[in-house]
Design a protein around this motif. Sequence first.
Motif, short mmCIF file in Angstrom:
data_model
loop_
_atom_site.label_atom_id
_atom_site.label_comp_id
_atom_site.label_asym_id
_atom_site.label_seq_id
_atom_site.Cartn_x
_atom_site.Cartn_y
_atom_site.Cartn_z
N MET A 119 42.71 37.04 51.44
CA MET A 119 41.95 35.78 51.49
C MET A 119 40.57 35.96 50.87
N LEU A 120 39.92 37.08 51.19
CA LEU A 120 38.58 37.35 50.67
C LEU A 120 38.60 37.44 49.15
N ALA A 121 39.58 38.14 48.59
CA ALA A 121 39.68 38.26 47.14
C ALA A 121 39.89 36.90 46.49
N GLU A 122 40.76 36.07 47.09
CA GLU A 122 41.01 34.73 46.55
C GLU A 122 39.77 33.85 46.64
N LEU A 123 39.07 33.93 47.76
CA LEU A 123 37.84 33.14 47.91
C LEU A 123 36.78 33.59 46.91
N ASP A 124 36.67 34.89 46.70
CA ASP A 124 35.70 35.39 45.71
C ASP A 124 36.02 34.87 44.31
N SER A 143 37.68 32.07 43.63
CA SER A 143 37.41 30.62 43.64
C SER A 143 35.92 30.34 43.53
N ILE A 144 35.12 31.07 44.28
CA ILE A 144 33.67 30.87 44.25
C ILE A 144 33.12 31.18 42.87
N LYS A 145 33.63 32.22 42.25
CA LYS A 145 33.19 32.58 40.90
C LYS A 145 33.47 31.44 39.92
N VAL A 146 34.66 30.87 40.02
CA VAL A 146 35.02 29.75 39.14
C VAL A 146 34.14 28.54 39.43
N LEU A 147 33.95 28.24 40.71
CA LEU A 147 33.16 27.07 41.09
C LEU A 147 31.70 27.20 40.68
N ARG A 168 31.63 29.08 53.27
CA ARG A 168 31.73 29.13 54.74
C ARG A 168 33.00 29.87 55.17
N GLN A 169 34.10 29.62 54.47
CA GLN A 169 35.34 30.31 54.81
C GLN A 169 35.22 31.80 54.52
N ARG A 170 34.54 32.15 53.42
CA ARG A 170 34.33 33.57 53.09
C ARG A 170 33.56 34.26 54.21
N THR A 171 32.54 33.59 54.73
CA THR A 171 31.77 34.15 55.84
C THR A 171 32.66 34.36 57.06
#
Length: 110
Positions: free
Chosen positions: A13-18, A20-24, A58-61
């Motif tokens: 999940m952390l890798a996917e969120l990272d 996504s955040i990079k793209v956003l 927030r989800q990453r946190t």
Amino acid sequence: MDDATARTQLESMLAELDRSIKVLRGDSVMVGDRSAADAGSDLTDADRRQAMNDVATRQRTAVLDALKRLDAGVYGRCVDCRTPVPEGRLAARPEAARCVQCQSRRERRR
């Protein structure tokens, strides 16, 4: 859920969120000689990206906090009442910090 499975899911999940955040957070589109409608559309898109970025952050946190609880040996226990978080809740939301009752109380206070 056993600790190894939880760690694997949380790290995934952390890798996917990272990602996504990079793209956003990517470079915004440059506004040149464009119509007011196009500029308004860009603003709406930027607002939407910012909102999605806020949710992902927030989800990453929450995921990082869950990994800390796992390292501390308290993963799967409610951070408020210390009772076990139901297996089904952890399967659906591995980052869940609270049992259903405590989470419901927290949401009602908002």
